[in-house]
Design an enzyme around this catalytic site. Structure first.
Site, PDB file in Angstrom:
ATOM      1  N   HIS A  14      42.616  27.266  44.536  1.00 49.09           N
ATOM      2  CA  HIS A  14      41.029  27.658  44.232  1.00 49.09           C
ATOM      3  C   HIS A  14      40.684  26.891  42.867  1.00 49.09           C
ATOM      4  CE1 HIS A  14      37.243  30.358  44.521  1.00 49.09           C
ATOM      5  NE2 HIS A  14      37.019  29.799  43.397  1.00 49.09           N
ATOM      6  N   HIS A  16      37.458  24.798  40.362  1.00 49.89           N
ATOM      7  CA  HIS A  16      36.152  24.053  39.991  1.00 49.89           C
ATOM      8  C   HIS A  16      36.639  22.872  39.106  1.00 49.89           C
ATOM      9  CE1 HIS A  16      34.036  27.380  41.883  1.00 49.89           C
ATOM     10  NE2 HIS A  16      35.191  28.196  41.441  1.00 49.89           N
ATOM     11  N   LYS A 100      33.863  26.766  52.788  1.00 50.23           N
ATOM     12  CA  LYS A 100      33.874  27.733  51.724  1.00 50.23           C
ATOM     13  C   LYS A 100      32.615  28.660  52.045  1.00 50.23           C
ATOM     14  CE  LYS A 100      34.340  30.286  48.031  1.00 50.23           C
ATOM     15  NZ  LYS A 100      34.955  30.417  46.753  1.00 50.23           N
ATOM     16  N   HIS A 137      34.362  33.997  49.325  1.00 50.91           N
ATOM     17  CA  HIS A 137      33.968  34.608  48.162  1.00 50.91           C
ATOM     18  C   HIS A 137      33.437  35.977  48.682  1.00 50.91           C
ATOM     19  CE1 HIS A 137      32.489  35.076  43.952  1.00 50.91           C
ATOM     20  NE2 HIS A 137      32.018  36.208  44.354  1.00 50.91           N
ATOM     21  N   HIS A 175      40.250  34.810  45.388  1.00 53.86           N
ATOM     22  CA  HIS A 175      40.183  35.521  43.838  1.00 53.86           C
ATOM     23  C   HIS A 175      39.764  37.108  44.333  1.00 53.86           C
ATOM     24  CE1 HIS A 175      35.888  34.979  44.580  1.00 53.86           C
ATOM     25  NE2 HIS A 175      35.946  33.786  44.165  1.00 53.86           N
ATOM     26  N   ASP A 248      41.203  29.498  40.164  1.00 57.31           N
ATOM     27  CA  ASP A 248      39.635  29.851  39.763  1.00 57.31           C
ATOM     28  C   ASP A 248      39.171  29.396  38.681  1.00 57.31           C
ATOM     29  OD1 ASP A 248      36.972  30.513  40.503  1.00 57.31           O
ATOM     30  OD2 ASP A 248      36.983  32.605  40.198  1.00 57.31           O
TER      31      ASP A 248
END
Ligand code: NCD
Ligand code: ZN
Length: 346
Positions: A14, A16, A100, A137, A175, A248
């Site tokens: 995970h 970004h 996602k 999420h 997460h 994350d």
């Protein structure tokens, strides 16, 4: 005597990376240690179609430092207008490894997310049929639910009904931050996995709020009480196959973190492996670090483990890492665990 530990090259399930100048600045931090990463699609505008994912993948590959062997594993951002046929084609071509799900409004750039789950039924059925995982999420977004309860309420009111209604759907709880998340993941069988971040093993909500507000510890889902942090540490270091690393790592420039309405996200790409070695050593579980960072994730995603290895070395003196990464978009503060790190990647 110097202690050292050799692991299969780790993956980040995970991550970004953003785009443009930020991508250019932060990608080397991940590519240095990790073989692959699941790339989050919450760009502006989001990565919704297979064609958009292919173009984003090309931009990531073009931003890689010379000689880096890093493979971005692409995801699609699920919207109520997502075309099931496009998802099927993007998965069957090998381009896309997950879809996602952001409940609309849950986090950074999630306003195009899902409000009505009936509208994504067709996509979920294709995903169940072809075994394409859904990364979730897991927080409700209803104003009346306290932010510290949003994960536990999501599990009971959204995730569990959704999984029951879609037999065969493979889900990654992204997460996780609570003992409820740990318990649900553990009981979920082979089609359920959970990622755990680096920072949620280190901070609880006091770290954010006691002695002055610490914007660089603010992320979503927000860190919870100490008992939840301890449950996450026990899960991550247990070796159980359902738990694997998803950092994350979520860069925002300092100007937007240190702000009256600061962005959510901790940037941990730079020192994650050092922090994890520290945590696993404290828990007497260095022999289970490789399962968490390098084995359990590929097993869940039905991918081979990475061919190479990395070597972690415990230094006599604190191992230095930059406090900020300077990007052309602006400086990005590296997560400070609040204690010196002795482990480093050789
Ligand atoms: C992420 C981001 O900035 O994109 N922020 C965060 O606090 N984790 C979004 C997310 O993963 O929720
Ligand atoms: Zn994220």
């Amino acid at each position: 005597m110097t202690q050292s530990l050799t692991l299969r090259r780790p993956d980040d399930w995970h991550l970004h990376l953003r785009d443009g100048a930020m991508l250019q600045g932060v990608l080397p931090e991940t590519a240095r240690h990790f073989g692959r990463a699941i790339i989050m699609p919450n760009l502006v505008p989001p990565v919704v179609t297979g064609a958009q994912a292919a173009a984003y993948r090309d931009r990531i590959l073009a931003a890689l430092p010379e000689g880096a062997a890093f493979e971005p594993l692409m995801t699609l951002y699920l919207t109520e207008d997502t075309d099931p046929a496009d998802v099927r084609a993007a998965a069957e071509s090998g381009l896309v490894k997950a879809v996602k799900l952001y409940p609309a409004g849950a986090t950074t750039n999630s306003h195009s997310g899902v409000r009505n789950f009936d509208r994504v039924r067709g996509v979920l059925e294709v995903m169940a049929e072809i075994g394409l995982p859904m990364c979730v999420h897991g927080e409700v977004t209803t104003a009346e639910i306290d932010i510290f309860d949003r994960e536990a309420v999501f599990i009971d009111t959204v995730l569990d009904p959704l999984r029951r209604a879609t037999p065969g759907l493979r889900v990654v709880m992204e997460h996780i931050t609570t003992e409820e998340g740990v318990a649900y993941a553990r009981a979920g069988g082979p089609d359920l996995g959970a990622t755990i971040t680096t920072h949620h093993l280190i901070i609880n909500r006091n770290h954010i709020l006691v002695g002055g507000i610490k914007p660089h510890y603010y992320c979503l889902p927000v860190a919870k009480r100490e008992k939840h942090r301890l449950a996450l540490r026990a899960a991550a270091t247990s070796g159980e196959g359902c738990f694997f690393l998803g950092t994350d790592s979520a860069p925002h420039v300092d100007a937007l973190k240190e702000h009256a309405c600061g962005c959510a996200g901790c940037f941990t790409a730079t020192n994650t492996m050092s922090i994890l070695a520290h945590v696993f050593e404290e828990e007497g579980a260095l022999d289970r670090l490789e399962a968490f960072t390098s084995l359990n994730g590929p097993a869940f995603y039905r991918l081979p483990v990475n061919p190479g290895t990395i070597r972690l070395v415990k230094h006599e003196t604190a191992h230095a890492y930059p406090s900020k990464i300077i990007t052309e978009a602006g400086p990005v503060t590296v997560f400070d665990p609040g204690f010196p790190l002795f482990w480093g990647v050789a």
